[in-house]
Design a protein around this motif. Structure first.
Motif, PDB file in Angstrom:
ATOM      1  N   HIS A 156       6.346  -1.112  -5.040  1.00  0.00           N
ATOM      2  CA  HIS A 156       5.292  -0.165  -5.561  1.00  0.00           C
ATOM      3  C   HIS A 156       4.854   1.210  -4.922  1.00  0.00           C
ATOM      4  CE1 HIS A 156       5.471  -2.813  -8.923  1.00  0.00           C
ATOM      5  NE2 HIS A 156       4.591  -3.482  -8.658  1.00  0.00           N
ATOM      6  N   GLU A 157       5.294   0.986  -3.546  1.00  0.00           N
ATOM      7  CA  GLU A 157       4.788   1.999  -2.617  1.00  0.00           C
ATOM      8  C   GLU A 157       5.228   3.534  -2.830  1.00  0.00           C
ATOM      9  OE1 GLU A 157       7.687  -0.239  -0.148  1.00  0.00           O
ATOM     10  OE2 GLU A 157       6.359  -0.561  -1.798  1.00  0.00           O
ATOM     11  N   SER A 158       6.400   3.429  -3.481  1.00  0.00           N
ATOM     12  CA  SER A 158       7.229   4.732  -3.854  1.00  0.00           C
ATOM     13  C   SER A 158       6.706   5.495  -5.080  1.00  0.00           C
ATOM     14  CB  SER A 158       8.711   4.519  -3.916  1.00  0.00           C
ATOM     15  OG  SER A 158       9.060   3.753  -5.031  1.00  0.00           O
ATOM     16  N   TRP A 159       5.899   4.920  -5.837  1.00  0.00           N
ATOM     17  CA  TRP A 159       5.496   5.511  -7.191  1.00  0.00           C
ATOM     18  C   TRP A 159       3.950   5.426  -7.511  1.00  0.00           C
ATOM     19  CZ3 TRP A 159       3.291   2.853 -10.944  1.00  0.00           C
ATOM     20  CH2 TRP A 159       3.417   1.398 -11.048  1.00  0.00           C
ATOM     21  N   HIS A 160       3.480   4.323  -7.162  1.00  0.00           N
ATOM     22  CA  HIS A 160       1.887   3.959  -7.502  1.00  0.00           C
ATOM     23  C   HIS A 160       0.913   5.041  -6.553  1.00  0.00           C
ATOM     24  CE1 HIS A 160      -1.790   2.071  -8.370  1.00  0.00           C
ATOM     25  NE2 HIS A 160      -1.064   1.545  -9.459  1.00  0.00           N
ATOM     26  N   PRO A 161       0.023   5.510  -7.118  1.00  0.00           N
ATOM     27  CA  PRO A 161      -0.904   6.332  -6.505  1.00  0.00           C
ATOM     28  C   PRO A 161      -1.719   5.773  -5.320  1.00  0.00           C
ATOM     29  CG  PRO A 161      -1.803   6.040  -8.760  1.00  0.00           C
ATOM     30  CD  PRO A 161      -0.343   5.593  -8.586  1.00  0.00           C
ATOM     31  N   SER A 162      -2.092   4.392  -5.670  1.00  0.00           N
ATOM     32  CA  SER A 162      -2.716   3.717  -4.760  1.00  0.00           C
ATOM     33  C   SER A 162      -2.435   2.101  -4.514  1.00  0.00           C
ATOM     34  CB  SER A 162      -4.270   3.613  -5.253  1.00  0.00           C
ATOM     35  OG  SER A 162      -5.002   3.162  -4.201  1.00  0.00           O
ATOM     36  N   PRO A 163      -1.207   1.990  -4.005  1.00  0.00           N
ATOM     37  CA  PRO A 163      -0.419   0.548  -4.182  1.00  0.00           C
ATOM     38  C   PRO A 163      -0.945  -0.470  -3.045  1.00  0.00           C
ATOM     39  CG  PRO A 163       0.841   1.897  -2.763  1.00  0.00           C
ATOM     40  CD  PRO A 163      -0.285   2.901  -3.322  1.00  0.00           C
ATOM     41  N   GLU A 164      -1.879  -0.205  -2.389  1.00  0.00           N
ATOM     42  CA  GLU A 164      -2.355  -1.159  -1.428  1.00  0.00           C
ATOM     43  C   GLU A 164      -2.824  -2.759  -1.974  1.00  0.00           C
ATOM     44  OE1 GLU A 164      -4.141   3.036   0.017  1.00  0.00           O
ATOM     45  OE2 GLU A 164      -3.702   1.800  -1.862  1.00  0.00           O
ATOM     46  N   GLN A 168      -1.925  -7.139  -1.121  1.00  0.00           N
ATOM     47  CA  GLN A 168      -3.166  -7.930  -0.527  1.00  0.00           C
ATOM     48  C   GLN A 168      -3.425  -9.485  -1.261  1.00  0.00           C
ATOM     49  OE1 GLN A 168      -6.461  -4.892  -1.331  1.00  0.00           O
ATOM     50  NE2 GLN A 168      -5.892  -3.798   0.301  1.00  0.00           N
ATOM     51  N   ALA A 169      -4.327 -10.001  -0.877  1.00  0.00           N
ATOM     52  CA  ALA A 169      -4.577 -11.128  -1.857  1.00  0.00           C
ATOM     53  C   ALA A 169      -4.849 -11.021  -3.131  1.00  0.00           C
ATOM     54  CB  ALA A 169      -5.638 -12.042  -1.077  1.00  0.00           C
ATOM     55  N   GLU A 205       4.849  -4.671   7.414  1.00  0.00           N
ATOM     56  CA  GLU A 205       4.250  -3.420   6.915  1.00  0.00           C
ATOM     57  C   GLU A 205       5.198  -2.518   5.643  1.00  0.00           C
ATOM     58  OE1 GLU A 205       3.747  -1.214  10.518  1.00  0.00           O
ATOM     59  OE2 GLU A 205       1.978  -2.449  10.962  1.00  0.00           O
ATOM     60  N   ARG A 206       4.267  -1.939   5.174  1.00  0.00           N
ATOM     61  CA  ARG A 206       4.830  -1.029   3.951  1.00  0.00           C
ATOM     62  C   ARG A 206       4.139   0.694   4.107  1.00  0.00           C
ATOM     63  NH1 ARG A 206       8.342  -3.321  -0.237  1.00  0.00           N
ATOM     64  NH2 ARG A 206       8.243  -5.498   0.167  1.00  0.00           N
ATOM     65  N   THR A 207       5.241   1.446   4.187  1.00  0.00           N
ATOM     66  CA  THR A 207       4.623   2.930   4.168  1.00  0.00           C
ATOM     67  C   THR A 207       4.804   3.629   2.826  1.00  0.00           C
ATOM     68  OG1 THR A 207       5.406   3.026   6.443  1.00  0.00           O
ATOM     69  CG2 THR A 207       5.058   5.195   5.089  1.00  0.00           C
ATOM     70  N   ILE A 208       3.748   4.063   2.307  1.00  0.00           N
ATOM     71  CA  ILE A 208       3.404   4.728   1.046  1.00  0.00           C
ATOM     72  C   ILE A 208       4.131   6.144   1.254  1.00  0.00           C
ATOM     73  CG2 ILE A 208       1.912   5.733  -0.558  1.00  0.00           C
ATOM     74  CD1 ILE A 208      -0.179   3.972   0.534  1.00  0.00           C
ATOM     75  N   THR A 209       5.006   6.287   0.223  1.00  0.00           N
ATOM     76  CA  THR A 209       5.685   7.373  -0.024  1.00  0.00           C
ATOM     77  C   THR A 209       5.130   8.412  -1.352  1.00  0.00           C
ATOM     78  OG1 THR A 209       7.595   6.590  -1.097  1.00  0.00           O
ATOM     79  CG2 THR A 209       7.647   6.636   1.153  1.00  0.00           C
ATOM     80  N   THR A 216       0.605   6.677   4.423  1.00  0.00           N
ATOM     81  CA  THR A 216      -0.344   5.522   4.856  1.00  0.00           C
ATOM     82  C   THR A 216       0.361   4.397   5.008  1.00  0.00           C
ATOM     83  OG1 THR A 216      -1.905   6.660   3.650  1.00  0.00           O
ATOM     84  CG2 THR A 216      -2.165   4.109   4.005  1.00  0.00           C
ATOM     85  N   VAL A 217       0.224   3.422   6.007  1.00  0.00           N
ATOM     86  CA  VAL A 217       0.790   2.283   6.211  1.00  0.00           C
ATOM     87  C   VAL A 217       0.186   1.025   5.731  1.00  0.00           C
ATOM     88  CG1 VAL A 217       1.521   0.640   8.107  1.00  0.00           C
ATOM     89  CG2 VAL A 217       1.947   3.197   8.298  1.00  0.00           C
ATOM     90  N   ILE A 218       0.733   0.102   4.964  1.00  0.00           N
ATOM     91  CA  ILE A 218      -0.078  -0.905   4.284  1.00  0.00           C
ATOM     92  C   ILE A 218       0.283  -2.170   5.228  1.00  0.00           C
ATOM     93  CG2 ILE A 218      -0.328  -2.279   2.486  1.00  0.00           C
ATOM     94  CD1 ILE A 218       0.807   0.103   0.663  1.00  0.00           C
ATOM     95  N   PRO A 219      -0.528  -2.996   5.758  1.00  0.00           N
ATOM     96  CA  PRO A 219      -0.407  -4.457   5.981  1.00  0.00           C
ATOM     97  C   PRO A 219      -0.187  -5.393   5.034  1.00  0.00           C
ATOM     98  CG  PRO A 219      -2.664  -3.857   6.554  1.00  0.00           C
ATOM     99  CD  PRO A 219      -1.889  -2.706   5.913  1.00  0.00           C
ATOM    100  N   VAL A 220       1.164  -5.967   5.257  1.00  0.00           N
ATOM    101  CA  VAL A 220       1.469  -6.995   4.131  1.00  0.00           C
ATOM    102  C   VAL A 220       0.876  -8.332   4.381  1.00  0.00           C
ATOM    103  CG1 VAL A 220       3.388  -8.046   2.651  1.00  0.00           C
ATOM    104  CG2 VAL A 220       3.597  -5.775   3.641  1.00  0.00           C
TER     105      VAL A 220
END
Length: 366
Positions: A156-164, A168-169, A205-209, A216-220
């Motif tokens: 979801h990191e390519s389209w969602h405004p706040s995919p973190e 997460q759990a 890790e995922r990078t929000i686009t 922003t880098v997201i730890p998975v």
């Protein structure tokens, strides 16, 4: 019918469709909304002609009998518990809770308080899956033998405004989309006896686009590719894959159900409509089956309205807490089976939800 007055907690992306549909049903009226961001609640309330306020104000309002909890997954159980303590019935977006322990706490508190709990998804009440249930129960594919279910996504990191929160759990493909697939399978084939599977974090890790958080880098924190096997109490065996790691797309079907006399292609369980396709044994012809039930558009809120009808009449309701907990336990079961190298035997069960009657007028339930 005297409508059940409800308040929404959580005025993010999903709330719009609940506002649009909620008060159209014969049993439900949305009268207020709240959010941790009170200004957002006030703005959303103004948009839909209801009162926006703080969570505390909403829970203290004696007029409100039912809370529709649309917060992020990790807030589901805490908000559910606060609402129940305030004497409100609760309908929550999926999943019921992040952990099984939290899910049990919610259901046990509701039981002690004499309140009811329901949970999304309610897409299985749409015309597509209700048609499939009718076909299976009428013997169109004979005795159900097995099923496949595939939710293949790149994340979801390519389209969602706040995919973190998807990483997460309480997130990941199993907890994000698994409830749609597992609830549909249980609605068609009945409760689950045991599950097993393998799961992995493919990209740590995922990078929000997407905007506004691009870069922003997201730890998975949770598995993002899960391959599972489901044994149902009634005998069928199903295969399920849920993934956020499929970067090149997929041509796999959403759900197929296999029987002794044919195969049923089930529509996307994250939608309410069709198409439904059937192939009988001994033929190579796929026939699109006309839908026998209504609610084919975006009918989110039908589960909450069905629960509200139950509050008024005392009859059973379909998107209920026992079903939601059973699905929650199964989702954890896939992760546990992978970590421990075993089959996970379900501790819970549930009744197969009653089908909706065919041919209902719009926004009615019986």
């Amino acid at each position: 019918m005297d409508k059940v007055k409800a308040g929404i907690i959580g005025t993010g992306n999903i709330s719009g469709i609940y506002f649009q549909n909620g008060s159209r049903f014969e049993s439900l009226e949305i009268v207020a909304c709240a959010d941790i961001d009170v200004e957002r609640a006030i703005a959303k309330g103004a948009e839909y002609g209801v009162r926006g306020c703080s969570v505390e104000e909403l829970l203290a309002d004696p007029e409100i009998e039912m809370i529709i909890n649309l917060t992020i997954p990790k807030a589901h159980a805490p908000v559910n518990l606060k609402a129940l303590e305030a004497g409100k019935h609760v309908y929550v977006e999926k999943p019921l809770a992040v952990t099984c322990e939290e899910g049990r706490e919610v259901l046990e508190l509701a039981g002690r308080k004499g309140l009811v709990v329901g949970s999304a998804p309610d897409t299985f009440l749409g015309g597509g899956i209700q048609t499939c249930i009718k076909l299976i129960e009428e013997g169109a594919i004979g005795t159900p033998i097995g099923a496949t279910a595939f939710m293949m996504s790149g994340g979801h990191e390519s389209w969602h405004p706040s995919p973190e929160f998807y990483y997460q759990a309480g997130g990941g493909p199993m907890f994000d989309m698994g409830p749609y697939y597992l609830t549909a399978l249980v609605a068609m084939l009945g409760p689950i006896r045991r599950v097993t599977g393998s799961a992995r974090i493919s990209f740590p890790e995922r990078t929000i686009t997407s905007q506004p958080k691009a870069g922003t880098v997201i730890p998975v924190e949770v598995p993002t590719h899960i391959a599972g096997v489901i044994d149902f109490e009634a005998g069928p065996v199903a295969t399920i894959i849920t993934s956020f790691d499929v970067k090149g797309g997929s041509t796999l079907p959403r759900i197929e159900v296999y029987g002794s006399e044919g195969t049923l292609v089930v529509p996307d369980p994250n939608t309410f409509g069709g198409p439904v396709r059937l192939a009988k044994a001994g033929t190579s012809e796929w026939v699109e089956v006309p839908l026998t039930h209504g609610y084919t558009g975006n009918s989110r809120g039908i589960g909450a309205a069905d629960m509200a009808k139950a509050i008024r009449t005392g009859r059973p309701y379909r998107a209920n807490g026992a079903l939601a907990y059973h699905v929650l336990e199964a989702m954890h079961g896939f992760h546990a089976a992978s970590e421990e190298g075993r089959h996970y035997v379900m501790a819970s069960t549930c009744a197969k939800p009653a089908p909706l009657p065919a041919g209902l007028p719009e926004f009615t339930l019986d």
